[in-house]
Enzyme design. Structure first.
Site, PDB file in Angstrom:
ATOM      1  N   ARG A   1       0.824  -1.227   0.000  1.00  0.00           N
ATOM      2  CA  ARG A   1       0.000   0.000   0.000  1.00  0.00           C
ATOM      3  C   ARG A   1       0.856   1.274   0.000  1.00  0.00           C
ATOM      4  O   ARG A   1       0.507   2.271   0.647  1.00  0.00           O
ATOM      5  CB  ARG A   1      -0.956   0.035   1.191  1.00  0.00           C
ATOM      6  CG  ARG A   1      -1.895  -1.115   1.279  1.00  0.00           C
ATOM      7  CD  ARG A   1      -2.799  -1.267   0.060  1.00  0.00           C
ATOM      8  NE  ARG A   1      -3.506  -2.516   0.142  1.00  0.00           N
ATOM      9  CZ  ARG A   1      -3.047  -3.650  -0.404  1.00  0.00           C
ATOM     10  NH1 ARG A   1      -1.938  -3.669  -1.120  1.00  0.00           N
ATOM     11  NH2 ARG A   1      -3.716  -4.767  -0.286  1.00  0.00           N
TER      12      ARG A   1
ATOM     13  N   SER B   1     -10.382  -0.026   3.422  1.00  0.00           N
ATOM     14  CA  SER B   1      -9.622  -0.219   4.663  1.00  0.00           C
ATOM     15  C   SER B   1      -9.069   1.117   5.143  1.00  0.00           C
ATOM     16  O   SER B   1      -8.338   1.784   4.412  1.00  0.00           O
ATOM     17  CB  SER B   1      -8.470  -1.193   4.435  1.00  0.00           C
ATOM     18  OG  SER B   1      -8.998  -2.448   4.083  1.00  0.00           O
TER      19      SER B   1
ATOM     20  N   GLU C   1      -4.330   4.167   6.110  1.00  0.00           N
ATOM     21  CA  GLU C   1      -4.184   3.779   4.698  1.00  0.00           C
ATOM     22  C   GLU C   1      -4.988   4.768   3.842  1.00  0.00           C
ATOM     23  O   GLU C   1      -4.582   5.130   2.737  1.00  0.00           O
ATOM     24  CB  GLU C   1      -4.701   2.350   4.508  1.00  0.00           C
ATOM     25  CG  GLU C   1      -4.442   1.800   3.135  1.00  0.00           C
ATOM     26  CD  GLU C   1      -4.797   0.317   3.029  1.00  0.00           C
ATOM     27  OE1 GLU C   1      -4.432  -0.461   3.950  1.00  0.00           O
ATOM     28  OE2 GLU C   1      -5.444  -0.057   2.042  1.00  0.00           O
TER      29      GLU C   1
END
Ligand SMILES: Cc1cc2nc3c(=O)[nH]c(=O)nc-3n(C[C@H](O)[C@H](O)[C@H](O)COP(=O)(O)OP(=O)(O)OC[C@H]3O[C@@H](n4cnc5c(N)ncnc54)[C@H](O)[C@@H]3O)c2cc1C
Length: 317
Positions: free
Chosen positions: A180, A230, A306
């Site tokens: 990520r 998320s 995130e």
């Protein structure tokens, strides 16, 4: 940015004081001082060349990984939308070329139609392929970097640049794509990608696999809510086996269903925040920070956001 700033002429559209909430999955956030929808890569490049270098530039994908704060975004916000930016075409049996504004799902489906195996995972990510590059998006054990062959884009100064191969400066390793994360320069705008799968198969079999992946998602995630996926990356280092997933530590900290204003920790998947209807960006951010603090207090894990939070907290006076 002052409203009397004269911007370079363009062939696409420029909108002043444009609301950005409709452009994000959370449906929150203030306006862009200016929203530029370039007609094509040349339009974007010429605009950036002429634009005062002091003006901040921000790129939006389809806003599935963003909280745009309530004060909106200073300077010029760029969104790559329309037919030109969403075009996906087959280069050969295993490689596709995709405009940065193409939805990941559209790329996965185009790959399936081409009989290309290995890009199915993209169907699980509801963003654009340009956004997927920035975040090295991934699921089901694959990430964008695993299929990225070449990346074309434009620098803040308007120069076209391509990252490909192993070169030091503009090679793919320079992007340092990891879980990520990428080190794509913050003001670099991805315009087109070459993506390669790892084999060929019957298009119907690949499409059927995509449908299975999507059905699995719909069962486990609140994909019809106003959410941004998320909220936090999985803990790194992971701690005990029970602390490997962000949702597990959030659940163990008793945060499932918590609310701040119109923001809520999803009951269905507690690493997702949702806008229940009237949330502000400040509600969502405050709830996220509350969850982080509670997880740190009770589990000793410092979660990393995130979801990207961008823009001003308040509109300028
Ligand atoms: C229901 C749901 C499920 C999700 N599941 C997953 C998942 O399984 N795996 C996963 O990785 N993510 C997941 N996400 C998060 C999100 O979809 C991905 O991060 C996606 O790649 C973001 O793409 P976007 O176009 O929406 O980018 P945005 O959210 O608009 O932007 C994200 C970042 O990318 C930058 N950016 C966007 N376009 C460009 C461009 N052309 N050039 C340069 N920078 C650009 C933006 O500036 C910003 O920093 C999920 C989100 C939701 C809502």
């Amino acid at each position: 940015m002052k409203t009397d700033t004269s911007l370079p002429p363009v062939r696409g559209k420029i909108l002043q004081n444009a609301s950005l909430a409709p452009y994000t999955w959370f449906r929150v956030g203030g306006p862009a001082d200016w929203l530029f929808l370039p007609a094509d890569a040349e339009d974007l490049s010429l605009f950036l060349r002429e634009l005062d270098p002091a003006v901040p530039v921000t790129t939006l994908g389809v806003g599935s990984n963003l909280i745009v704060r309530d004060g909106g975004i200073e300077g010029v916000t760029i969104r790559l939308m329309g037919k030109y930016w969403g075009e996906v075409s087959a280069v050969n049996a295993t490689t596709l070329s995709a405009g940065a504004g193409a939805l990941d799902l559209a790329v996965a489906r185009a790959a399936a139609a081409n009989g290309t195996r290995g890009l199915e995972f993209l169907s699980g990510i509801p963003g654009s392929i340009g956004g997927a590059t920035r975040t090295n998006a991934g699921c089901y054990g694959r990430e964008l970097k695993d299929v990225l062959n070449k990346l074309e884009g434009i620098t803040r100064a308007g120069e076209p640049v391509a990252y490909q191969g192993d070169r030091a400066e503009y090679g793919l390793p320079a992007l340092k794509m990891d879980y990520r994360h990428s080190e794509l320069p913050e003001d670099f705008i991805v315009t087109r990608l070459l993506l390669s799968g790892d084999g060929t198969d019957d298009p119907d079999a690949i499409l059927a696999d995509i449908e299975t992946l999507q059905a699995r998602r719909a069962e486990t995630q609140p994909i019809r809510d106003k959410t941004s996926g998320s909220t936090f990356a999985n803990p790194d280092p992971p701690g005990t086996p029970d602390q490997r997933s962000a949702w597990k530590v959030i659940d163990a900290a008793g945060c499932r269903g918590l609310r701040v204003g119109g923001a809520q920790v999803s009951e269905k998947h507690c690493n997702f925040l949702i806008n229940t209807g009237n949330a502000t960006a400040a509600d969502l951010e405050a709830l996220g920070e509350f969850v982080r603090a509670r997880v740190l207090d009770t589990q000793g894990i410092d979660l990393r956001w995130e979801v990207r939070r961008i823009g001003r907290l308040q509109l300028p006076a």
